[in-house]
Design a protein around this motif. Structure first.
Motif, PDB file in Angstrom:
ATOM      1  N   GLU A  78       2.109  13.206   5.680  1.00  0.00           N
ATOM      2  CA  GLU A  78       2.707  12.458   4.708  1.00  0.00           C
ATOM      3  C   GLU A  78       3.650  11.462   5.427  1.00  0.00           C
ATOM      4  OE1 GLU A  78       2.375  15.721   4.387  1.00  0.00           O
ATOM      5  OE2 GLU A  78       1.365  16.393   2.596  1.00  0.00           O
ATOM      6  N   LEU A  79       4.452  12.031   6.157  1.00  0.00           N
ATOM      7  CA  LEU A  79       5.464  10.891   6.756  1.00  0.00           C
ATOM      8  C   LEU A  79       4.948   9.798   7.521  1.00  0.00           C
ATOM      9  CD1 LEU A  79       7.778  13.518   8.079  1.00  0.00           C
ATOM     10  CD2 LEU A  79       8.313  12.416   6.335  1.00  0.00           C
ATOM     11  N   THR A  80       3.920   9.956   8.289  1.00  0.00           N
ATOM     12  CA  THR A  80       3.492   8.763   9.056  1.00  0.00           C
ATOM     13  C   THR A  80       2.753   7.738   7.935  1.00  0.00           C
ATOM     14  OG1 THR A  80       1.371   9.677   9.344  1.00  0.00           O
ATOM     15  CG2 THR A  80       2.853   9.701  10.982  1.00  0.00           C
ATOM     16  N   ARG A  81       2.300   8.172   6.980  1.00  0.00           N
ATOM     17  CA  ARG A  81       1.947   7.265   5.871  1.00  0.00           C
ATOM     18  C   ARG A  81       2.983   6.464   5.141  1.00  0.00           C
ATOM     19  NH1 ARG A  81      -1.686  10.324   7.822  1.00  0.00           N
ATOM     20  NH2 ARG A  81      -3.568   9.993   7.878  1.00  0.00           N
ATOM     21  N   VAL A  82       4.024   7.382   4.789  1.00  0.00           N
ATOM     22  CA  VAL A  82       5.340   6.795   4.055  1.00  0.00           C
ATOM     23  C   VAL A  82       5.971   5.675   5.238  1.00  0.00           C
ATOM     24  CG1 VAL A  82       7.650   7.272   3.395  1.00  0.00           C
ATOM     25  CG2 VAL A  82       5.899   8.595   2.654  1.00  0.00           C
ATOM     26  N   ALA A  83       5.901   5.958   6.228  1.00  0.00           N
ATOM     27  CA  ALA A  83       6.423   5.116   7.369  1.00  0.00           C
ATOM     28  C   ALA A  83       5.665   3.858   7.445  1.00  0.00           C
ATOM     29  CB  ALA A  83       6.658   5.536   8.888  1.00  0.00           C
ATOM     30  N   ASP A  84       4.359   3.799   7.321  1.00  0.00           N
ATOM     31  CA  ASP A  84       3.480   2.792   7.577  1.00  0.00           C
ATOM     32  C   ASP A  84       3.819   1.873   6.215  1.00  0.00           C
ATOM     33  OD1 ASP A  84       2.280   3.102   9.898  1.00  0.00           O
ATOM     34  OD2 ASP A  84       0.673   4.248   9.317  1.00  0.00           O
ATOM     35  N   ALA A  85       3.570   2.447   5.072  1.00  0.00           N
ATOM     36  CA  ALA A  85       4.144   1.533   3.851  1.00  0.00           C
ATOM     37  C   ALA A  85       5.649   1.059   3.745  1.00  0.00           C
ATOM     38  CB  ALA A  85       4.120   2.654   2.420  1.00  0.00           C
ATOM     39  N   ALA A  86       6.479   1.744   4.299  1.00  0.00           N
ATOM     40  CA  ALA A  86       7.863   1.072   4.687  1.00  0.00           C
ATOM     41  C   ALA A  86       7.715   0.062   5.431  1.00  0.00           C
ATOM     42  CB  ALA A  86       8.868   2.206   5.131  1.00  0.00           C
ATOM     43  N   ILE A  87       7.249  -0.140   6.522  1.00  0.00           N
ATOM     44  CA  ILE A  87       6.966  -1.197   7.604  1.00  0.00           C
ATOM     45  C   ILE A  87       6.192  -2.268   6.913  1.00  0.00           C
ATOM     46  CG2 ILE A  87       5.689  -1.818   9.712  1.00  0.00           C
ATOM     47  CD1 ILE A  87       6.186   1.538  10.665  1.00  0.00           C
ATOM     48  N   ASP A  88       5.354  -2.151   6.126  1.00  0.00           N
ATOM     49  CA  ASP A  88       4.678  -3.355   5.379  1.00  0.00           C
ATOM     50  C   ASP A  88       5.979  -3.594   4.181  1.00  0.00           C
ATOM     51  OD1 ASP A  88       2.200  -3.809   6.216  1.00  0.00           O
ATOM     52  OD2 ASP A  88       1.355  -2.219   5.186  1.00  0.00           O
ATOM     53  N   ILE A  89       6.532  -2.970   3.610  1.00  0.00           N
ATOM     54  CA  ILE A  89       7.301  -3.364   2.530  1.00  0.00           C
ATOM     55  C   ILE A  89       8.600  -4.229   3.275  1.00  0.00           C
ATOM     56  CG2 ILE A  89       9.090  -2.575   0.985  1.00  0.00           C
ATOM     57  CD1 ILE A  89       7.570  -0.452   0.171  1.00  0.00           C
ATOM     58  N   TYR A  90       8.947  -3.718   4.513  1.00  0.00           N
ATOM     59  CA  TYR A  90      10.101  -4.624   5.091  1.00  0.00           C
ATOM     60  C   TYR A  90       9.420  -6.147   5.707  1.00  0.00           C
ATOM     61  CZ  TYR A  90      13.719  -5.858   8.664  1.00  0.00           C
ATOM     62  OH  TYR A  90      14.701  -6.490   9.069  1.00  0.00           O
ATOM     63  N   SER A  91       8.240  -5.757   6.051  1.00  0.00           N
ATOM     64  CA  SER A  91       7.525  -6.857   6.578  1.00  0.00           C
ATOM     65  C   SER A  91       7.534  -7.965   5.447  1.00  0.00           C
ATOM     66  CB  SER A  91       6.250  -6.707   7.224  1.00  0.00           C
ATOM     67  OG  SER A  91       6.313  -5.740   8.450  1.00  0.00           O
ATOM     68  N   MET A  92       7.097  -7.611   4.450  1.00  0.00           N
ATOM     69  CA  MET A  92       6.808  -8.406   3.170  1.00  0.00           C
ATOM     70  C   MET A  92       8.097  -9.227   2.784  1.00  0.00           C
ATOM     71  SD  MET A  92       4.002  -6.612   0.556  1.00  0.00           S
ATOM     72  CE  MET A  92       5.033  -5.132   0.302  1.00  0.00           C
ATOM     73  N   VAL A  93       9.265  -8.388   2.928  1.00  0.00           N
ATOM     74  CA  VAL A  93      10.521  -8.919   2.525  1.00  0.00           C
ATOM     75  C   VAL A  93      10.950 -10.156   3.563  1.00  0.00           C
ATOM     76  CG1 VAL A  93      13.082  -8.661   2.357  1.00  0.00           C
ATOM     77  CG2 VAL A  93      11.422  -6.862   1.188  1.00  0.00           C
ATOM     78  N   CYS A  94      10.637  -9.660   4.723  1.00  0.00           N
ATOM     79  CA  CYS A  94      10.887 -10.794   5.793  1.00  0.00           C
ATOM     80  C   CYS A  94      10.154 -12.137   5.546  1.00  0.00           C
ATOM     81  CB  CYS A  94      10.635 -10.023   7.105  1.00  0.00           C
ATOM     82  SG  CYS A  94      11.937  -9.005   7.638  1.00  0.00           S
ATOM     83  N   VAL A  95       8.973 -11.986   5.206  1.00  0.00           N
ATOM     84  CA  VAL A  95       8.159 -13.271   5.254  1.00  0.00           C
ATOM     85  C   VAL A  95       8.609 -14.030   3.864  1.00  0.00           C
ATOM     86  CG1 VAL A  95       6.229 -12.222   6.609  1.00  0.00           C
ATOM     87  CG2 VAL A  95       6.006 -11.920   4.144  1.00  0.00           C
ATOM     88  N   LEU A  96       8.648 -13.276   2.933  1.00  0.00           N
ATOM     89  CA  LEU A  96       9.299 -14.075   1.761  1.00  0.00           C
ATOM     90  C   LEU A  96      10.586 -14.825   1.931  1.00  0.00           C
ATOM     91  CD1 LEU A  96       8.644 -11.424  -1.176  1.00  0.00           C
ATOM     92  CD2 LEU A  96       7.757 -13.485  -0.991  1.00  0.00           C
ATOM     93  N   SER A  97      11.460 -14.245   2.697  1.00  0.00           N
ATOM     94  CA  SER A  97      12.748 -14.726   3.149  1.00  0.00           C
ATOM     95  C   SER A  97      12.595 -16.248   4.017  1.00  0.00           C
ATOM     96  CB  SER A  97      13.643 -13.936   3.896  1.00  0.00           C
ATOM     97  OG  SER A  97      14.760 -14.373   4.183  1.00  0.00           O
ATOM     98  N   ARG A  98      11.733 -15.914   4.937  1.00  0.00           N
ATOM     99  CA  ARG A  98      11.172 -17.266   5.677  1.00  0.00           C
ATOM    100  C   ARG A  98      10.609 -18.110   4.884  1.00  0.00           C
ATOM    101  NH1 ARG A  98       7.617 -16.902  11.132  1.00  0.00           N
ATOM    102  NH2 ARG A  98       8.033 -19.223  11.890  1.00  0.00           N
ATOM    103  N   ALA A  99       9.618 -17.707   4.224  1.00  0.00           N
ATOM    104  CA  ALA A  99       8.865 -18.770   3.452  1.00  0.00           C
ATOM    105  C   ALA A  99       9.899 -19.392   2.500  1.00  0.00           C
ATOM    106  CB  ALA A  99       7.480 -18.129   2.888  1.00  0.00           C
ATOM    107  N   THR A 100      10.756 -18.639   1.500  1.00  0.00           N
ATOM    108  CA  THR A 100      11.490 -19.399   1.013  1.00  0.00           C
ATOM    109  C   THR A 100      12.338 -20.549   1.499  1.00  0.00           C
ATOM    110  OG1 THR A 100      11.596 -17.321  -0.435  1.00  0.00           O
ATOM    111  CG2 THR A 100      13.595 -18.987  -0.664  1.00  0.00           C
ATOM    112  N   TYR A 101      12.815 -20.216   2.654  1.00  0.00           N
ATOM    113  CA  TYR A 101      13.485 -21.131   3.383  1.00  0.00           C
ATOM    114  C   TYR A 101      12.776 -22.379   3.719  1.00  0.00           C
ATOM    115  CZ  TYR A 101      16.252 -23.376   7.357  1.00  0.00           C
ATOM    116  OH  TYR A 101      17.141 -24.177   7.930  1.00  0.00           O
TER     117      TYR A 101
END
Length: 437
Positions: free
Chosen positions: A348-371
């Motif tokens: 379970e933990l590795t799948r939680v981590a993969d989800a967290a990595i994707d979420i953080y990545s999405m926040v990063c691309v939203l921030s960059r594209a907004t700029y």
């Protein structure tokens, strides 16, 4: 000056204060030391006896600056490696090395804190290096598929090629966005970014490996040859180490999920105490948050460019699902998630981590594209397409990972355990008898 970082966990090297109190006597060694064959200055982590408040002593890790000229510092032959052959990798040994007391970094027992700060910087450097490698692979691949013709068409006209190219572009953009986010945090003086640095290291090394592999595939047989100028075989060999050093990705995934789960666990524990103690305002706030959980969505959409509101809503939605999944795991398994036995719920933990990595990545691309969109340039429109594609794909992955966590397929987990045990007990393939032909 070249500083070599010796491993900080499970350290057997020891440094004890000399009788006159002027030196630490260092003994021990470490393998896999980059540039250790010619480095003159090392950062060494070693166990030191540290006096406790009750007068007893306890071994704790301390950090030292050690110079080869101190004497007693030797190194072995260079290792024969798959890649990064421009880097000299050796074993380094310390035999009664006299280290002046003023060469102690910080205080005795604070070596772990020093090591974490160094590792955070190293984990920032990996994504930065990976973006350059990916860009090189993409440029060479675009050149090839734009000129190579098969079946009367340029390779770039085939759907499978287009899908791989788009995937390579998205992975590069995501990784570069993470680098910008980390760099911005560091420039602002943020010191507590070990979780983000770990996520960046995992995402970057995984993305770079896939991009390079796709580049080789799209070059066909020539991708395996050095004459192409791309020399993917060398790039591939060099990139492989990034998934291992500065913390293997497998271990860092557990670090990401456990760190997040421990934070959530403390929050839930405090919530329970507040409710038990009559904290009705806390209880009301929690009920309201769960029932009318749109605040996160409205907050996120207010921060992004208006053209990205739909994508922001998708991200807010999966963040809510992610939070419920982590809470459910903590409620169901408790110490199996955040306890000492890290092997209990790694499925379970590795799948939680993969989800967290994707979420953080999405926040990063939203921030960059907004700029970029706020600058009203052509790049903004192009980046918006990248963000749209990535968030569509990432939200699907996140939901798949969370559904597997929520499903709690104990049968699948047990089958995995049984098969791995079988293959190890049979010293290889599980088949005990050859097939009759």
């Amino acid at each position: 000056m070249r500083t070599i970082i010796l491993h900080y966990m499970s350290i057997r090297s020891r440094a004890e204060l000399s009788a006159d109190g002027k030196h630490y006597i260092l003994n021990g060694g470490k393998c896999w030391i980059s540039n250790g064959g010619f480095a003159q200055i090392f950062t060494v982590f070693a166990q030191t006896p540290v006096k406790q408040a009750d007068g007893s002593t306890k071994d704790k890790v301390s950090a030292f600056i050690v110079e080869r000229d101190f004497g007693g510092v030797t190194s072995g032959q260079g290792e024969k490696k798959m890649g990064i052959k421009g880097s000299n990798t050796v074993e380094v040994h310390f035999d009664n090395v006299k280290v002046p007391v003023e060469n102690l970094i910080g205080k005795e027992g604070e070596g772990f804190k020093v090591a974490m700060n160094i590792l955070n910087n190293g984990r920032f450097g990996i994504p930065a290096a990976c973006t350059g490698a990916m860009k090189h692979c993409i440029m060479k691949t675009v050149e090839h598929v734009s000129s190579r013709t098969q079946f009367g068409k340029k390779l770039m006209e085939f759907g499978d090629v287009q899908e791989k190219l788009a995937d390579m572009l998205v992975r590069h953009y995501v990784t570069e966005s993470i680098v910008y986010m980390l760099a911005g945090s560091m420039d602002k003086g943020v010191t507590d970014y070990q979780l983000e640095a770990a996520i960046g290291k995992i995402a970057a090394s995984d993305n770079a490996w896939i991009v390079c592999d796709n580049a080789i595939q799209l070059h066909g047989g020539m991708g395996f040859m050095t004459e192409t100028g791309l020399e993917d075989t060398r790039v591939l060999r060099d990139l492989r180490i990034f998934k291992i050093f500065e913390g293997a990705n497998d271990v860092l995934r557990l670090f990401v999920s456990l760190t997040g789960s421990q934070h959530a666990g403390k929050h839930l524990q405090q919530l329970a105490m507040d409710i038990k103690g009559g904290g009705f305002s806390t209880l009301f706030g929690e009920v309201k948050r769960r029932t009318f959980g749109d605040s996160a969505s409205s907050e996120l959409t207010s921060l992004v460019h208006s053209d990205l509101k739909n994508q922001a809503n998708e991200v807010a939605s999966v963040i809510k699902e992610f939070g419920k999944t982590v809470e459910s795991l903590l409620t169901k398994h408790r110490k199996g998630i955040i306890g000492v036995k890290l092997n209990d719920r790694q499925y379970e933990l590795t799948r939680v981590a993969d989800a967290a990595i994707d979420i953080y990545s999405m926040v990063c691309v939203l921030s960059r594209a907004t700029y970029s969109l706020s600058k009203s340039g052509a790049s903004g429109t192009h980046e918006k397409k990248i963000v749209e594609l990535f968030i569509r794909q990432a939200t699907r992955r996140i939901r798949q990972n969370l559904s597997r966590v929520n499903a709690g397929d104990e049968t699948e987990i047990q089958l995995i355990k049984d098969l791995s045990k079988d293959v190890c007990s049979n010293h290889g393939l599980c088949r005990q008898h050859p097939i009759d032909v």
